[in-house]
Design a protein around this motif. Structure first.
Motif, PDB file in Angstrom:
ATOM      1  N   LYS A  16       0.767  -1.377  -0.137  1.00 39.62           N
ATOM      2  CA  LYS A  16      -0.123   0.018  -0.036  1.00 39.62           C
ATOM      3  C   LYS A  16       0.723   1.184  -0.040  1.00 39.62           C
ATOM      4  N   ILE A  17       1.771   1.444   0.848  1.00 37.01           N
ATOM      5  CA  ILE A  17       2.852   2.717   0.962  1.00 37.01           C
ATOM      6  C   ILE A  17       3.384   2.909  -0.128  1.00 37.01           C
ATOM      7  N   SER A  39       9.699  -7.891  -4.571  1.00 37.21           N
ATOM      8  CA  SER A  39       8.402  -8.239  -3.558  1.00 37.21           C
ATOM      9  C   SER A  39       8.144  -9.477  -4.211  1.00 37.21           C
ATOM     10  N   ARG A  40       7.468 -10.285  -3.223  1.00 38.98           N
ATOM     11  CA  ARG A  40       7.097 -11.944  -3.260  1.00 38.98           C
ATOM     12  C   ARG A  40       5.960 -11.916  -4.235  1.00 38.98           C
ATOM     13  N   ASN A  41       4.940 -10.847  -4.404  1.00 37.29           N
ATOM     14  CA  ASN A  41       3.801 -10.964  -5.098  1.00 37.29           C
ATOM     15  C   ASN A  41       3.698  -9.861  -5.989  1.00 37.29           C
ATOM     16  N   ARG A  75      11.962  -6.537   8.350  1.00 36.30           N
ATOM     17  CA  ARG A  75      12.818  -5.439   7.753  1.00 36.30           C
ATOM     18  C   ARG A  75      14.365  -5.616   8.216  1.00 36.30           C
ATOM     19  N   ASP A 171       1.284   1.179  15.511  1.00 30.45           N
ATOM     20  CA  ASP A 171       1.422   1.431  13.913  1.00 30.45           C
ATOM     21  C   ASP A 171       1.199   2.974  13.753  1.00 30.45           C
TER      22      ASP A 171
HETATM   23  P1  NAP Z   1       1.349  -3.722   2.981  1.00 27.05           P
HETATM   24  O1  NAP Z   1       0.494  -3.210   2.066  1.00 27.05           O
HETATM   25  O2  NAP Z   1       0.942  -4.873   3.731  1.00 27.05           O
HETATM   26  O3  NAP Z   1       2.663  -3.828   2.145  1.00 27.05           O
HETATM   27  C1  NAP Z   1       3.870  -4.516   2.781  1.00 27.05           C
HETATM   28  C2  NAP Z   1       4.120  -5.460   1.485  1.00 27.05           C
HETATM   29  O4  NAP Z   1       5.624  -5.909   2.102  1.00 27.05           O
HETATM   30  C3  NAP Z   1       3.230  -6.446   1.238  1.00 27.05           C
HETATM   31  O5  NAP Z   1       2.553  -6.072   0.398  1.00 27.05           O
HETATM   32  C4  NAP Z   1       4.298  -7.625   0.904  1.00 27.05           C
HETATM   33  O6  NAP Z   1       4.487  -7.590  -0.602  1.00 27.05           O
HETATM   34  C5  NAP Z   1       5.622  -7.193   1.459  1.00 27.05           C
HETATM   35  N1  NAP Z   1       6.101  -8.240   2.485  1.00 27.05           N
HETATM   36  C6  NAP Z   1       7.237  -8.696   2.724  1.00 27.05           C
HETATM   37  N2  NAP Z   1       7.407  -9.590   3.589  1.00 27.05           N
HETATM   38  C7  NAP Z   1       5.889  -9.591   4.257  1.00 27.05           C
HETATM   39  C8  NAP Z   1       5.235 -10.301   5.417  1.00 27.05           C
HETATM   40  N3  NAP Z   1       5.949 -11.251   6.042  1.00 27.05           N
HETATM   41  N4  NAP Z   1       4.026 -10.132   5.703  1.00 27.05           N
HETATM   42  C9  NAP Z   1       3.180  -9.340   4.914  1.00 27.05           C
HETATM   43  N5  NAP Z   1       3.863  -8.645   3.723  1.00 27.05           N
HETATM   44  C10 NAP Z   1       5.206  -8.832   3.326  1.00 27.05           C
HETATM   45  O7  NAP Z   1       1.771  -2.700   4.022  1.00 27.05           O
HETATM   46  P2  NAP Z   1       1.842  -1.116   3.980  1.00 27.05           P
HETATM   47  O8  NAP Z   1       0.584  -0.389   4.434  1.00 27.05           O
HETATM   48  O9  NAP Z   1       2.583  -0.657   2.633  1.00 27.05           O
HETATM   49  O10 NAP Z   1       2.865  -1.006   5.260  1.00 27.05           O
HETATM   50  C11 NAP Z   1       4.470  -1.321   4.995  1.00 27.05           C
HETATM   51  C12 NAP Z   1       5.244  -0.452   6.000  1.00 27.05           C
HETATM   52  O11 NAP Z   1       4.995   1.006   5.643  1.00 27.05           O
HETATM   53  C13 NAP Z   1       4.607  -0.526   7.556  1.00 27.05           C
HETATM   54  O12 NAP Z   1       6.005  -0.581   8.205  1.00 27.05           O
HETATM   55  C14 NAP Z   1       4.081   0.667   7.873  1.00 27.05           C
HETATM   56  O13 NAP Z   1       3.988   1.145   9.052  1.00 27.05           O
HETATM   57  C15 NAP Z   1       4.614   1.489   6.968  1.00 27.05           C
HETATM   58  N6  NAP Z   1       3.734   2.792   6.599  1.00 27.05           N
HETATM   59  C16 NAP Z   1       2.347   2.537   6.053  1.00 27.05           C
HETATM   60  C17 NAP Z   1       1.477   3.545   5.747  1.00 27.05           C
HETATM   61  C18 NAP Z   1      -0.118   3.294   5.179  1.00 27.05           C
HETATM   62  O14 NAP Z   1      -0.701   4.338   5.050  1.00 27.05           O
HETATM   63  N7  NAP Z   1      -0.503   1.907   4.915  1.00 27.05           N
HETATM   64  C19 NAP Z   1       1.937   4.763   5.879  1.00 27.05           C
HETATM   65  C20 NAP Z   1       3.176   5.092   6.300  1.00 27.05           C
HETATM   66  C21 NAP Z   1       4.136   4.054   6.616  1.00 27.05           C
HETATM   67  P3  NAP Z   1       4.580  -8.936  -1.307  1.00 27.05           P
HETATM   68  O15 NAP Z   1       3.636  -9.949  -0.791  1.00 27.05           O
HETATM   69  O16 NAP Z   1       4.477  -8.830  -2.729  1.00 27.05           O
HETATM   70  O17 NAP Z   1       6.353  -9.360  -0.771  1.00 27.05           O
END
Ligand code: NAP
Length: 310
Positions: A16-17, A39-41, A75, A171
């Motif tokens: 998402k981010i 990225s895995r997926n 990470r 978070d």
């Molecule tokens: P997310 O959508 O779940 O994405 C994280 C990506 O990381 C997943 O799509 C996945 O892609 C990959 N990944 C690798 N290992 C993983 C695991 N063991 N479990 C799940 N995903 C895994 O999360 P996000 O919202 O982007 O957040 C990621 C980081 O950014 C977090 O630390 C969050 O605090 C930070 N953040 C998020 C936001 C927000 O608005 N969402 C804002 C600021 C900061 P693959 O499956 O392709 O590997």
């Protein structure tokens, strides 16, 4: 690194981010050339794609730096591998799942002569610097942080966020703490209550009491069960009036008068800062917000609340 050569970047954990913020910010920034994704997926169009960071680092794609945007639990290993491969590292927030792993990354970055950036995007919200200046020029009596949002709206089906090391309500709460540690005097937690859903490893709500080292009380109330209007406020009672920093740091008011507001530039500014430290051969890895979360977990009284289902 010369100030004219673009930084060749690999991005890791395309979720998402990355789609909402990193890719749009990078597209407009001449300081960077996005060359790879791991990225895995998921994949990113127009760059070399890999399923793991190890494959990306072992490939013949020339990379200067990586942005690590996976969940915090995974990470550290990626950061360590990138640092050992001589890459500069941009860490999404929170910079790690524990304080000691981030300390280890700081030491490893220094040892390997690369830049480590613990990014705190909320510190770059448009009214945060104005709030910091306002508070620096007056005397604080007390402050209160209120960060209440609807987890179903912002984190639908994010399983990792509910697992140990996923931070739960911290978070978003750590974003508030990243602002608080930038604008308020140094403070320390004195007590906390953490509310864990019966079926989850991470809290859905938390209250923390802090005391500033200069004596003033600071409270924090984080809650993920708020539906309807969302609240991301820091208020301060000061000798110069009542300060309200609202909308996650986007608007500053004092006694009801708006002093500062502006458009969201958080991620363009994060990338500007990262380029600055890479070109200066420096690191910027403040762990103060993460330390407060760790302290809340250490001091916190545990309360068990109703199970949470997405
Ligand atoms: P997310 O959508 O779940 O994405 C994280 C990506 O990381 C997943 O799509 C996945 O892609 C990959 N990944 C690798 N290992 C993983 C695991 N063991 N479990 C799940 N995903 C895994 O999360 P996000 O919202 O982007 O957040 C990621 C980081 O950014 C977090 O630390 C969050 O605090 C930070 N953040 C998020 C936001 C927000 O608005 N969402 C804002 C600021 C900061 P693959 O499956 O392709 O590997």
């Amino acid at each position: 690194m010369s100030s004219r050569t673009p930084i060749r970047l690999g991005i890791v954990g395309v979720g998402k981010i990355v789609r909402d913020q990193h890719l749009p910010a990078l597209e407009k920034d001449a300081d960077y050339l996005l060359v790879a994704a791991a990225s895995r997926n998921a994949t990113v169009e127009g760059v070399a794609n890999f399923t793991t960071i190890d494959d990306m680092l072992a490939s013949d794609v020339a990379i200067d730096a990586v942005s690590l945007c996976q969940p915090p639990q995974v990470r550290y290993q990626a950061a360590r591998a990138a640092i050992e491969a001589g890459k500069h590292v941009f860490l999404e927030k929170p910079p790690g799942a524990s304080v000691s792993e981030v300390e280890d990354l700081k030491a490893a970055a220094a040892q390997n002569g690369v830049s480590l950036f613990a990014s705190w995007h909320s510190r770059y919200a448009p009214a945060v610097e104005a709030a910091r200046s306002f508070l620096a020029a007056t005397t604080l009596r007390s402050a209160a942080i209120e960060w209440k949002e609807d987890v179903r709206r912002w984190h639908p089906n994010q399983d990792w966020i509910w697992r140990a090391g996923g931070f739960g309500v911290f978070d978003p709460g750590i974003n508030a703490l990243s602002i608080a540690t930038h604008i308020l005097p140094p403070m320390y937690a004195t007590s906390a209550t953490l509310h864990f859903p019966d079926n989850r490893d991470a809290p859905i709500a938390a209250q923390i009491d802090f005391r500033a080292s200069s004596g003033q009380p600071v409270s924090a109330d984080f809650d993920w069960r708020q539906t309807g209007p969302q609240t991301w406020n820091i208020t301060a009672d000061t000798e110069a009036g009542q300060m309200l920093l609202s909308l996650g740091g986007a608007r500053l008011e004092v006694d009801g008068r708006v002093l500062q507001e502006g458009p969201d530039m958080e991620y363009p500014m994060l990338y500007r800062r990262f380029a600055e430290i890479v070109r200066a051969g420096a690191s910027d890895a403040d762990i103060a917000p993460l330390q407060h979360v760790a302290d809340a977990f250490m001091l916190g009284r545990r309360s068990v609340v109703e199970a949470f289902h997405d």
